[in-house]
Design an enzyme around this catalytic site. Sequence first.
Site, PDB file in Angstrom:
ATOM      1  N   HIS A 172     -61.319  27.420 -21.838  1.00 36.06           N
ATOM      2  CA  HIS A 172     -60.953  28.394 -22.867  1.00 36.06           C
ATOM      3  C   HIS A 172     -59.911  29.365 -22.343  1.00 36.06           C
ATOM      4  CE1 HIS A 172     -64.093  26.562 -24.933  1.00 36.06           C
ATOM      5  NE2 HIS A 172     -64.984  26.918 -24.037  1.00 36.06           N
ATOM      6  N   GLU A 175     -44.027   0.983 -27.012  1.00 38.12           N
ATOM      7  CA  GLU A 175     -44.811   1.569 -25.928  1.00 38.12           C
ATOM      8  C   GLU A 175     -45.598   0.523 -25.149  1.00 38.12           C
ATOM      9  OE1 GLU A 175     -47.572   4.496 -27.453  1.00 38.12           O
ATOM     10  OE2 GLU A 175     -47.999   3.321 -29.238  1.00 38.12           O
ATOM     11  N   ASP A 226     -47.253   5.598 -22.704  1.00 39.80           N
ATOM     12  CA  ASP A 226     -47.946   4.313 -22.617  1.00 39.80           C
ATOM     13  C   ASP A 226     -47.052   3.237 -22.000  1.00 39.80           C
ATOM     14  OD1 ASP A 226     -50.622   4.588 -23.434  1.00 39.80           O
ATOM     15  OD2 ASP A 226     -49.933   4.991 -25.465  1.00 39.80           O
ATOM     16  N   CYS A 272     -40.315   9.595 -27.784  1.00 43.67           N
ATOM     17  CA  CYS A 272     -41.262  10.661 -28.110  1.00 43.67           C
ATOM     18  C   CYS A 272     -42.297  10.856 -27.004  1.00 43.67           C
ATOM     19  CB  CYS A 272     -41.930  10.413 -29.453  1.00 43.67           C
ATOM     20  SG  CYS A 272     -42.877   8.898 -29.490  1.00 43.67           S
TER      21      CYS A 272
END
Length: 540
Positions: A187, A426, A450, A497
């Site tokens: 957190h 990918e 990937d 991307c």
Amino acid sequence: MQEFRGRKIFDGIAVGRIFFYSREQKKVVRRRITDAEAELARFEEAKRTARGQLETLYDKALKQINRRDAQIFHTHLLMLDDYDLNDAIVNMVKNRRVNAEYAVAITGDNFAARFENMEDEYFKSRSIDIRDVTERILDALMGGENDIALDAQSIIAAADLTPSETLQMDKEKVLAFVTDKGSANSHTAILARALNVPAVAGIKASGEWNEKMAIIDGYEALFILEPDEETLEKYRKKQEDEKARIRLLDEYKGRKTVTKNKKRIDLYANAGSLDDIDAAVRNDAEGIGLFRTEFIFLESESEPTEEQQFDIYMHAARKMAGKKVIIRTLDIGADKQPSYTDMEKEANPAMGCRGVRLCLTRTEMFKTQLRAIFRACAYGNIAIMYPMITSVDEVRAVKRIAEEVKEELRQSSITYGEAEQGIMIETPAAALISDMLAKEADFFSIGTNDLAQYTLAMDRQNSELEKFFDPHHEALMRLIKMTVKNAHDRGIWVGICGELAADTSLTRKLINMGVDELSVAAGMVLPIRKETAMCEYTPD
Ligand code: PEP
Ligand code: MG
């Protein structure tokens, strides 16, 4: 002056005085009770109070942080009613005749320890949520709540921080975080990112540090206690340089992304939620190059309906006001699996039924998503992208389903729009047959995360492999180059991307290979625009 090196949580430099925060340890005494029902009624009442507090915190987090991270408090609300936790507390009160405080404290400790001992970093860091929830019930049973009042801008030092503790702090006064516990999923990390302040973990802070001067260098995961004048001066200068760098980047807002010799690149942002789209707009992205829709599915307890999805995609398109939004269809698989898709456990999930394979297996789920996307197309400039493609047949199959969906919408007189349909490159297979795939797709977007994983045969999640993992590997570069050439030979555009798109040391190389579009995290849009402006385009 003392120097400590910890774990990197969030970049940036801070210089200031320390505010040492220590959670007040509640003294829970064991009492023998006679009326178990009355004790359980006290427990239920405390949970009601806790629920009210959590609902208020959830609303506050929605306003101050963002929807995705506010989910922490929603998770706490669920934990409050967790069957195992409640069962253990109730049994302890009934069978061992102990007071509710004692049962809550002991059970909370046991459950938290169970999580702490787990291998997986994510689950490990969830033990703090259990403590947060049980502390909250204890507060309600015993009265009082820890208050974190900062009277001046401070570096917050603590052993660890619970979500509610971090949210209680006055955001304007937090300069940085230094904690002992915490990971990239913690957190503290989430808040540091949201507040844009540096954070370092793995530093054992002590009460004696309170009020002392310190420096945090988030880039180097460095914490310097009581720096000497020379070091202070050096870091104040670094801080000024950093501010100047950010100001300089602001100059790139509103500009086109062009090389020195005016070669134009489309510079888009990646997003996983509507909040990320807001960040993309703030950072002047020219479009969304990858909208990862799996988060919508992973954050939901049941399969998101067509209406829920349509609402998100339509708002994404509207927020981008005519700029392109490339929505990637569902890319969940055996390891990223929502509870409602009862898929078999797989021995090798990275090579399992993920991405387009899942879509072609669960066609109803896929069709619902496509209906939502095509309907949203009527509200903006949306393109669709299919993940994990390995063959021409897969592309033909998904496009056939897309045609069916449009036909059904047409038959039902439901408004929809047309969309470019592209594929992710990918897998090495997709790169190697990109000449064939280019005849089927409207565009390519290379998923280097990937593509690197499968080309190098190295699990992208395995931190042990970091020393072997070379994201600039020549094999990867050749596959990218081949994909770009094949795309252009067939007249389609090609983008990247994956994370490599944001690697400034590769910008020149990728542009010279002919990449038409780069899609990066929102915070990297301006640095990449600046880098592009410094490149000379000299095609390979
Ligand atoms: C990629 O693989 O490079 C990619 C962008 O997709 P993800 O990271 O979501 O798998
Ligand atoms: Mg991928």
